[in-house]
Design an enzyme around this catalytic site. Structure first.
Site, PDB file in Angstrom:
ATOM      1  N   ASP A  44       0.833  -1.206   0.000  1.00 46.89           N
ATOM      2  CA  ASP A  44       0.000   0.000   0.000  1.00 46.89           C
ATOM      3  C   ASP A  44       0.868   1.256   0.000  1.00 46.89           C
ATOM      4  OD1 ASP A  44      -2.107  -1.688   0.087  1.00 46.89           O
ATOM      5  OD2 ASP A  44      -2.855  -1.082   2.061  1.00 46.89           O
ATOM      6  N   HIS A 152      -5.444  -8.948   5.669  1.00 45.32           N
ATOM      7  CA  HIS A 152      -5.147  -9.581   4.397  1.00 45.32           C
ATOM      8  C   HIS A 152      -5.108 -11.107   4.492  1.00 45.32           C
ATOM      9  CE1 HIS A 152      -3.733  -5.470   3.995  1.00 45.32           C
ATOM     10  NE2 HIS A 152      -3.767  -5.603   2.690  1.00 45.32           N
ATOM     11  N   GLY A 338     -35.051 -31.068  23.960  1.00 43.61           N
ATOM     12  CA  GLY A 338     -34.400 -32.112  24.737  1.00 43.61           C
ATOM     13  C   GLY A 338     -34.001 -31.733  26.141  1.00 43.61           C
ATOM     14  N   ASP A 339     -34.683 -30.745  26.742  1.00 45.57           N
ATOM     15  CA  ASP A 339     -34.267 -30.311  28.083  1.00 45.57           C
ATOM     16  C   ASP A 339     -35.391 -30.358  29.107  1.00 45.57           C
ATOM     17  OD1 ASP A 339     -35.865 -28.240  27.238  1.00 45.57           O
ATOM     18  OD2 ASP A 339     -34.485 -26.653  27.855  1.00 45.57           O
ATOM     19  N   CYS A 340     -36.517 -30.997  28.777  1.00 45.50           N
ATOM     20  CA  CYS A 340     -37.650 -31.045  29.715  1.00 45.50           C
ATOM     21  C   CYS A 340     -37.228 -31.673  31.041  1.00 45.50           C
ATOM     22  CB  CYS A 340     -38.807 -31.821  29.104  1.00 45.50           C
ATOM     23  SG  CYS A 340     -40.232 -32.013  30.205  1.00 45.50           S
ATOM     24  N   SER A 386     -40.965 -22.277  29.692  1.00 46.76           N
ATOM     25  CA  SER A 386     -42.409 -22.491  29.790  1.00 46.76           C
ATOM     26  C   SER A 386     -42.775 -23.327  31.007  1.00 46.76           C
ATOM     27  CB  SER A 386     -42.921 -23.173  28.516  1.00 46.76           C
ATOM     28  OG  SER A 386     -42.690 -22.372  27.384  1.00 46.76           O
ATOM     29  N   THR A 434     -50.054 -32.269  25.686  1.00 44.01           N
ATOM     30  CA  THR A 434     -49.230 -31.508  26.628  1.00 44.01           C
ATOM     31  C   THR A 434     -49.409 -32.087  28.029  1.00 44.01           C
ATOM     32  OG1 THR A 434     -50.936 -29.911  27.238  1.00 44.01           O
ATOM     33  CG2 THR A 434     -49.633 -29.421  25.258  1.00 44.01           C
ATOM     34  N   ASP A 494     -45.896 -37.490  25.522  1.00 46.15           N
ATOM     35  CA  ASP A 494     -45.392 -36.155  25.794  1.00 46.15           C
ATOM     36  C   ASP A 494     -44.639 -36.146  27.128  1.00 46.15           C
ATOM     37  OD1 ASP A 494     -45.498 -33.101  25.385  1.00 46.15           O
ATOM     38  OD2 ASP A 494     -46.327 -33.380  27.394  1.00 46.15           O
TER      39      ASP A 494
END
Length: 514
Positions: A44, A152, A338-340, A386, A434, A494
C-alpha cells in the site's frame, strides 16, 4: 470544499495508475487538495506513494496519512511495522467530517495523524479468510483461535484454545494495554473512548452483540467511559469468523466528527438515548428478592400428621423427577429441545434444597397456602422457560383455595383452579398433547369420584393420568413446541404429561403408607 480520498485494499494494492486516475478525479489544480489515507502495509505504501508523487508532479495538491494502529505486535523492531486495521474506518469518518467542515488540507493531515496516535486495534478469529481463487490463507483446528491477525489473511501473533467470549475479550484488552509492548494503547481510569467491534465477515449478529457487551462491560470495570460504541461489519475479510476491537480516545472534535451525518450504507452510527450526547450503560435495576417464606400468619394451618405427609410427598416427588431426568430429556428430543427433564430436575433440586431436613427448618408444609406460594416462587426462579412459568401459575392459583380450607374439598378446589389457570394462560386443552392431558384427567377423576377414601380417590386419579399421558403418543400436537413438528415424528408420550404422572404416583405412594 476539500476532497478526502480513501486509500487501501483488502488483498492487494491497486496499481499506481488506477490510484492516480482516482486522484485526478477528486482533485483539481485549483481545489483545496486531497488527503490519501494509507493502511500501513508495504504494498500500500509503495503503490499509493508512487501515485501521490506522480499527482504532485502534475500540480495536484495531495498529502497522506499512514495508519498503523495494530496492537498485536510485541516486537519493538523497526521492521515490524504496525498494520492498518479497522481503525482506518474511524479515521476515514473523522477526516471526511473535517473536510465537510471546510478545514484545510494541512489541518486535516495534522489532526488525522494525532488520531492515529490515540487509537489501537486487535483481532481474533476462529477461522482463516479465503482469498478468491486461492482458498484459506492459514489453517486452524476446530478447537483453536488466532489472536492478532491482519486483514489480508495473514496469520496472527498467537494461537490458543477457544475460550468463552469474556475470556477472549480480556485477553485482547490485556494485550492491547500491556505497557511492556511498544504497540500498546494507554488506558487509564477516567479516559473517554469510542469502541468499535468490527465483524471480520463470518460472525452472527448474536455473537457480535455478546462480544460488544463484554468489551463495554470490561472497559467500564477499568474505569473507562465508552461514550461511543460501534458494532457491525465495517472492514471485513472474506469468510473469516472473527472480529477486531478498536479503541479510540475521544475529545470534543473527534466526538463531533464521529457524530456527523454520513450518507453511506456501510456506516452505522452509535445508538444514543434521545437528547443524550453521551453513551452510558444504564444502571442496574434493583430487584427486591422475595423472602424465602411466604408465611403471613393468617392462612389456615394443617395438622402435624398432614404436614409430615406433605413433606414426604414433596421429597419423594422431587426425587422421582430428578431420577427421570434423562428419560424425560429423551422424550423431549422428539418434539422439543431435549431439556424437559433437566428443567424439571433443576426445579426439583432447588425445592429439595429449601425443604430442609426432617421439616426443620424449611418450606412451610404446616401451612398449605404458604407452601404452594413458596413452590411457585422456587420453580419460577429456578426452572425458567415455559415449564417454570406453567408450574408457577399452577401453584400460585392453587394457593387461593388453601388459604382457609385445608380439608379434602380445599385440596380438590386447589388442583382444579391450578389446572384451569394453566390452561387459561398456557392455551393448551385436553387432547393437545401436553402436560394438561395428564393433569386434567387426574383433576376430573378426583372431581367426579364420590368415594370417601383418599387412597382410592388418588389411585383412580393416577390411573386416569397415566392412561391420558400414554395416549399422547398417538395425538396430534396442538400446542407447545411439538405442534411445529411433523406428526410422523411423534411416536412417544409427551414428556410434560409423563412428568405429571411421576409426581402424582409419588403422592399416591405416601398416601398408601399413611
Amino acid at each position: 470544499m476539500l476532497s478526502v480520498a480513501v486509500a487501501g485494499a483488502v488483498f492487494a494494492s491497486p496499481p499506481p495508475g488506477s490510484i492516480l486516475a482516482a486522484l485526478r478525479h477528486v482533485t483539481k489544480p485549483d481545489s483545496a487538495g486531497c488527503v490519501v489515507i494509507i493502511t500501513n502495509y508495504t504494498g500500500d505504501r509503495l503503490n499509493f506513494g508512487l501515485a501521490i508523487e506522480r499527482a504532485r508532479q502534475e500540480g495536484l495538491k495531495v498529502d497522506s496519512i499512514t495508519i498503523g494502529e495494530d496492537c498485536a505486535l510485541t516486537s519493538s523492531d523497526r521492521s515490524a511495522g504496525r498494520r492498518g486495521l479497522a481503525g482506518t474506518v474511524l479515521l476515514n469518518k473523522i477526516c471526511g467530517a473535517l473536510a465537510e467542515e471546510g478545514k484545510s488540507l494541512e489541518e486535516i493531515v495534522q489532526f488525522g495523524k494525532r488520531v492515529t496516535e490515540n487509537m489501537g486495534t486487535m483481532g481474533v478469529s476462529l477461522t482463516p479468510c479465503s482469498v478468491p481463487g486461492s482458498g484459506p490463507t492459514f489453517s486452524l483446528g476446530d478447537d483453536e483461535m488466532e489472536l492478532g491477525l491482519g486483514l489480508h489473511g495473514e496469520a496472527g501473533v498467537k494461537r490458543s484454545k477457544i475460550k468463552p467470549a469474556g475470556e477472549v475479550v480480556k485477553m485482547i484488552l490485556d494485550h492491547m494495554t500491556n505497557i511492556s509492548t511498544a504497540t500498546h494503547i494507554k488506558l487509564t481510569k477516567g479516559d473517554k473512548v469510542a469502541c468499535m467491534v468490527n465483524n471480520l465477515g463470518g460472525l452472527s449478529l448474536l455473537e457480535m452483540n455478546i462480544v460488544a457487551g463484554e468489551v463495554i462491560s470490561q472497559l467500564e470495570k477499568r474505569g473507562v467511559a465508552v461514550e461511543r460504541g460501534y458494532c457491525g461489519s465495517f472492514m471485513t475479510s472474506l469468510e473469516m469468523a472473527g472480529l477486531s476491537i478498536t479503541i479510540l480516545h475521544l475529545d470534543d472534535t473527534i466526538r463531533r466528527c464521529l457524530d456527523a451525518k454520513a450518507a453511506v450504507p456501510a456506516w452505522s452510527p452509535p445508538v444514543l438515548s434521545r437528547n443524550n450526547s453521551y453513551r452510558e450503560t444504564p444502571s442496574c435495576i434493583r430487584v427486591i428478592q422475595e423472602e424465602s417464606s411466604h408465611s403471613t400468619g393468617n392462612f389456615t394451618r394443617t395438622t402435624k400428621e398432614s404436614a409430615d405427609m406433605l413433606y414426604d410427598m414433596i421429597k419423594l416427588s422431587m426425587g422421582r423427577l430428578i431420577a427421570s431426568e434423562n428419560e424425560l430429556n429423551d422424550l423431549d428430543k422428539e418434539s422439543g429441545d431435549g431439556d424437559c427433564g433437566s428443567t424439571l430436575a433443576r426445579g426439583a433440586k432447588e425445592i429439595l434444597k429449601e425443604i430442609g431436613q426432617n421439616n426443620q427448618p424449611g418450606l412451610p408444609v404446616d401451612t398449605p397456602a404458604d407452601l404452594a406460594l413458596s413452590l411457585a416462587r422456587i420453580v419460577e426462579n429456578s426452572m425458567g422457560g415455559s415449564s417454570g412459568a406453567l408450574y408457577s401459575l399452577f401453584f400460585t392459583s392453587a394457593a387461593g383455595p388453601l388459604q382457609q380450607d385445608v380439608t379434602g374439598s380445599g385440596w380438590k378446589r386447589a388442583l382444579k383452579e391450578g389446572t384451569d389457570t394453566v390452561m387459561r394462560y398456557g392455551g393448551a386443552r385436553p387432547g393437545d398433547r401436553t402436560m394438561i392431558d395428564a393433569l386434567f384427567a387426574a383433576v376430573t377423576s378426583i372431581d367426579e369420584n364420590v368415594s370417601s377414601c383418599p387412597v382410592s380417590v388418588m389411585e383412580t386419579a393416577v390411573n386416569a393420568a397415566v392412561l391420558a399421558a400414554n395416549s399422547t403418543a398417538s395425538m396430534k400436537a396442538q400446542a407447545g413446541r411439538a405442534s411445529y413438528v411433523s406428526a410422523e415424528r411423534l411416536k412417544n408420550p409427551d414428556p410434560g404429561a409423563v412428568a405429571v404422572t411421576l409426581w402424582l404416583q409419588a403422592i399416591l405412594e405416601i398416601l398408601k403408607t399413611a
